[in-house]
Design an enzyme around this catalytic site. Sequence first.
Site, mmCIF file in Angstrom:
data_model
loop_
_atom_site.group_PDB
_atom_site.id
_atom_site.type_symbol
_atom_site.label_atom_id
_atom_site.label_comp_id
_atom_site.label_asym_id
_atom_site.label_seq_id
_atom_site.Cartn_x
_atom_site.Cartn_y
_atom_site.Cartn_z
ATOM 1 N N ASP A 14 40.343 -39.170 11.522
ATOM 2 C CA ASP A 14 40.928 -40.499 11.673
ATOM 3 C C ASP A 14 41.671 -40.629 12.992
ATOM 4 O OD1 ASP A 14 41.998 -43.118 10.578
ATOM 5 O OD2 ASP A 14 43.879 -42.000 10.764
ATOM 6 N N GLU A 72 41.584 -32.820 2.623
ATOM 7 C CA GLU A 72 41.473 -33.926 3.566
ATOM 8 C C GLU A 72 41.285 -33.406 4.980
ATOM 9 O OE1 GLU A 72 43.668 -38.062 4.931
ATOM 10 O OE2 GLU A 72 44.883 -36.253 4.714
ATOM 11 N N ASP A 132 39.161 -38.385 6.475
ATOM 12 C CA ASP A 132 39.889 -39.610 6.797
ATOM 13 C C ASP A 132 39.244 -40.294 8.002
ATOM 14 O OD1 ASP A 132 41.818 -41.575 7.423
ATOM 15 O OD2 ASP A 132 43.433 -40.319 6.669
ATOM 16 N N SER A 154 44.905 -45.834 4.600
ATOM 17 C CA SER A 154 44.729 -44.634 3.784
ATOM 18 C C SER A 154 45.553 -44.673 2.507
ATOM 19 C CB SER A 154 45.098 -43.385 4.599
ATOM 20 O OG SER A 154 44.209 -43.203 5.666
ATOM 21 N N THR A 210 47.032 -39.939 2.113
ATOM 22 C CA THR A 210 45.914 -39.517 1.264
ATOM 23 C C THR A 210 46.306 -38.414 0.283
ATOM 24 O OG1 THR A 210 44.302 -40.185 2.935
ATOM 25 C CG2 THR A 210 43.539 -38.675 1.236
ATOM 26 N N HIS A 264 41.113 -43.339 16.022
ATOM 27 C CA HIS A 264 42.132 -44.227 16.585
ATOM 28 C C HIS A 264 42.208 -44.072 18.105
ATOM 29 C CE1 HIS A 264 43.860 -46.063 13.046
ATOM 30 N NE2 HIS A 264 43.993 -44.887 12.444
#
Length: 359
Positions: free
Chosen positions: A254, A249, A42, A84, A137, A258
């Site tokens: 991710d 995943e 991700d 996502s 996801t 961020h």
Amino acid sequence: MKNIYYPFVIIAVFSLLFLNKSYSQIDNPVSAFPNIILLIGDGNGLSQISAGNYSLGNQTSFDRFEFVGLQKPHPADDYLLTDSAASGTAIATGKKTLNGMVGMDPEKNALTSILEILHEKGYKSALIATSSIVHATPAAFYAKVEARREYQEIAKQLMTSPVDIFIGGGKKHFTDRKDDKNLLADNSVFDFVDSLEEFKQSNSDKIGFLTYPDEPPSILDGREPRLAVLIQAVLEKLDGENPFFLMVEGSQIDWAGHANDIEFLLEELREFDEAINLSLDFSKKNASTLVIVTADHETGGLSITGGSQSKDTIVDSWGTGGHTATFIPVFSSGYKAIDFAGVYDNTEIFAKLLNLVSQ
């Protein structure tokens, strides 16, 4: 005259052998289908992959892949940036949708995922996430909701889905619910386990392992078990007479993006690299296995603006705290991996997977 016809006899014999093989696959379609391991990092764009490479001695699992493609992750509307939910749905179902929607098209029609299609073809299936198992996801492969944060509804749908094994956080969405139900206690399908050891000992065909009450911590904060360990345990359950579909995943790549946190990112990438290597090792020993590694989108607008090869260090620069619209690499190895080379929409990952089991 025998010498003239001899080559044609050889061709005829091989043709008959090929036809016999084709007919036997039709008679026993399950045995003809490949195992599929799909790893989704991700937020893991090309700069993240590059950063992981340079911090790990300039050599990672990505060097082992046979083919590379590029996918376009934009959602269904005019907006270029995907989340996502929309990208996960595109990969899982082959249909573009709007940001925030899971397993539905923009008109709110439920879509059928590749996992659900493969289940009908005799596949076993498993989902592993380093986030909550009801995040967008993993949810895209089994749930149909208008809004990705309908976690309790997503958890409810997971309980009646064709998923055979799932591992991830988010236990509270199953037990601490607005409808006062305890999906674990009321369940008669899944064997819910509380540890990796219990998971290994379970003889059930359907196993749920909710690793944390809410979101799992980062690797830096001690998340256990590591992703490769979980994959190994799941592969030991899945590797049998039936083919399998496994989606993994690396969720917190991710989150690091961020946060624009390079230390966080590199540790998550290190764990994801271990997971990819283990999957490739399995594929090398099992010729009918396809391994695909991609992402749903890039997060953070990461750039590498300097660094040292001898010290395995990079200088990082970030462009945003959100997502970007950059194309996403698709790495493939193993069974018919060449099919995933090229440049295409993210929806084509579904189409290409479907094509593998429709021949």
